[in-house]
Write a protein that holds these residues in place. Structure first.
Motif, mmCIF file in Angstrom:
data_model
loop_
_atom_site.group_PDB
_atom_site.id
_atom_site.type_symbol
_atom_site.label_atom_id
_atom_site.label_comp_id
_atom_site.label_asym_id
_atom_site.label_seq_id
_atom_site.Cartn_x
_atom_site.Cartn_y
_atom_site.Cartn_z
ATOM 1 N N GLN A 124 -2.724 7.411 7.944
ATOM 2 C CA GLN A 124 -2.467 7.987 9.255
ATOM 3 C C GLN A 124 -2.778 9.487 9.227
ATOM 4 O O GLN A 124 -2.559 10.165 8.229
ATOM 5 N N GLN A 153 -6.035 2.252 5.769
ATOM 6 C CA GLN A 153 -6.347 3.471 6.484
ATOM 7 C C GLN A 153 -5.121 4.372 6.577
ATOM 8 O O GLN A 153 -4.089 3.977 7.114
ATOM 9 N N MET A 180 4.754 1.586 8.420
ATOM 10 C CA MET A 180 4.808 2.512 7.295
ATOM 11 C C MET A 180 6.183 3.164 7.227
ATOM 12 O O MET A 180 6.712 3.626 8.238
ATOM 13 N N TYR A 218 1.723 12.054 1.014
ATOM 14 C CA TYR A 218 1.317 13.054 1.993
ATOM 15 C C TYR A 218 1.888 14.396 1.552
ATOM 16 O O TYR A 218 2.956 14.469 0.937
ATOM 17 N N PHE A 250 5.195 2.799 18.192
ATOM 18 C CA PHE A 250 3.773 2.853 17.908
ATOM 19 C C PHE A 250 3.009 1.967 18.890
ATOM 20 O O PHE A 250 3.595 1.135 19.578
ATOM 21 N N ASN A 271 -4.738 2.753 16.602
ATOM 22 C CA ASN A 271 -3.296 2.901 16.382
ATOM 23 C C ASN A 271 -2.825 4.323 16.629
ATOM 24 O O ASN A 271 -3.460 5.287 16.195
ATOM 25 N N LEU A 303 10.063 6.222 12.333
ATOM 26 C CA LEU A 303 9.167 5.756 13.381
ATOM 27 C C LEU A 303 9.940 5.444 14.656
ATOM 28 O O LEU A 303 10.909 4.672 14.634
ATOM 29 N N TYR A 362 0.877 -1.171 0.000
ATOM 30 C CA TYR A 362 0.000 0.000 0.000
ATOM 31 C C TYR A 362 0.912 1.217 0.000
ATOM 32 O O TYR A 362 1.878 1.274 0.763
ATOM 33 N N TYR A 370 -0.860 -0.162 19.241
ATOM 34 C CA TYR A 370 -2.081 -0.571 18.557
ATOM 35 C C TYR A 370 -3.234 -0.815 19.539
ATOM 36 O O TYR A 370 -4.294 -1.283 19.149
ATOM 37 N N ARG A 375 -5.479 -1.668 10.085
ATOM 38 C CA ARG A 375 -5.768 -2.186 8.749
ATOM 39 C C ARG A 375 -6.605 -3.447 8.794
ATOM 40 O O ARG A 375 -7.294 -3.781 7.866
ATOM 41 N N PRO A 414 0.971 -5.349 9.136
ATOM 42 C CA PRO A 414 -0.296 -4.623 9.177
ATOM 43 C C PRO A 414 -0.161 -3.118 9.357
ATOM 44 O O PRO A 414 -1.007 -2.364 8.912
ATOM 45 N N ASN A 415 0.876 -2.633 10.024
ATOM 46 C CA ASN A 415 0.883 -1.215 10.395
ATOM 47 C C ASN A 415 2.210 -0.499 10.152
ATOM 48 O O ASN A 415 2.339 0.665 10.483
#
Lengths: 111, 116
Positions: free
Chosen positions: B105, B103, A99, A36, B48, B31, B45, A32, B50, B97, A96-97
């Motif tokens: 951020q 989705q 990025m 931005y 994070f 998240n 990053l 994905y 969740y 997700r 899943p998360n």
């Protein structure tokens, strides 16, 4: 190890012309991709995205193209407007998360 | 409209101080993320989360910790601030997700932190 690269730190175009911002990635597991936009003194705002199962997504003046074989995506802005002047970040997501972001390209649209 | 609020826009602290950066979101996102933005490096990053009380290390967690006691609030802590932690810090939130695919951020406006 920068997995997402924006090799052009800056781009300048004339109002009304096309702006093309480029992004390369190294990890074929990204599924994905997002762009931005960031104005000074503000946080990045989501602009447009594309799933890895597609090769094009269009939203008004903004179109994102994905070339999976080349691991390359691009953002086209047509026609460019002075209000588009900002820093554009390319991002790629591992499920899943996770990025990863590129370093950004500063776009200047001259009137 | 999603609102992610960071408590300070600008902050100046001294080396060795313990620094708290606060972030609150109003969209019931599971998240939440903390990034730092440095010239030529983009967004990296740090940590994070969740879920409440859950946390995961990102790419550059050293020197930082986080706290998520409530769903809407995610705090970044610099245990003993150093000059190389001078940076722009950005908080973000999103739905996971697994429930809502793809989705994006949503980011706060950032905290520019200077460590002297």
């Amino acid at each position: 190890d920068q997995q997402v690269k924006q090799n052009s730190p800056s781009l300048s175009v004339q109002e009304g012309r096309i702006s093309i911002l480029n992004c390369d990635y190294t990890n074929s597991m990204f599924d994905y991709f997002l762009w931005y936009k960031k104005y000074p003194a503000e946080g990045p705002t989501f602009l447009i995205s594309i799933s890895s199962i597609k090769d094009k997504n269009e939203d008004g003046r903004f179109t994102v193209f994905l070339n999976k074989s080349a691991k390359h995506l691009s953002l086209h802005i047509v026609p460019s407007q002075p209000g588009d002047s900002a820093v554009y970040f390319c991002a790629a997501q591992l499920p899943p998360n996770d990025m990863r972001f590129g370093a950004g390209t500063r776009l200047t649209v001259k009137p | 409209d999603v609102k992610v609020t960071q408590s300070s826009r600008y902050l100046v602290k001294r080396t060795g101080e313990k620094v708290f950066l606060e972030c609150v979101q109003d969209m019931d996102h599971e998240n939440m993320f903390w990034y730092r933005q440095d010239p030529g490096l983009g967004l990296r990053l740090i940590y994070f989360s969740y879920d409440v009380k859950m946390k995961e290390k990102g790419d550059i967690p050293e020197g930082y910790s986080v706290s998520r006691e409530k769903k809407e609030r995610f705090s970044l802590i610099l245990e003993s601030a150093s000059t190389n932690q001078t940076s722009m810090y950005l908080c973000a939130s999103s739905f996971p997700r697994a429930i809502y695919s793809n989705q994006p951020q949503h980011f706060g406006d950032g905290t520019r932190l200077s460590i002297l």
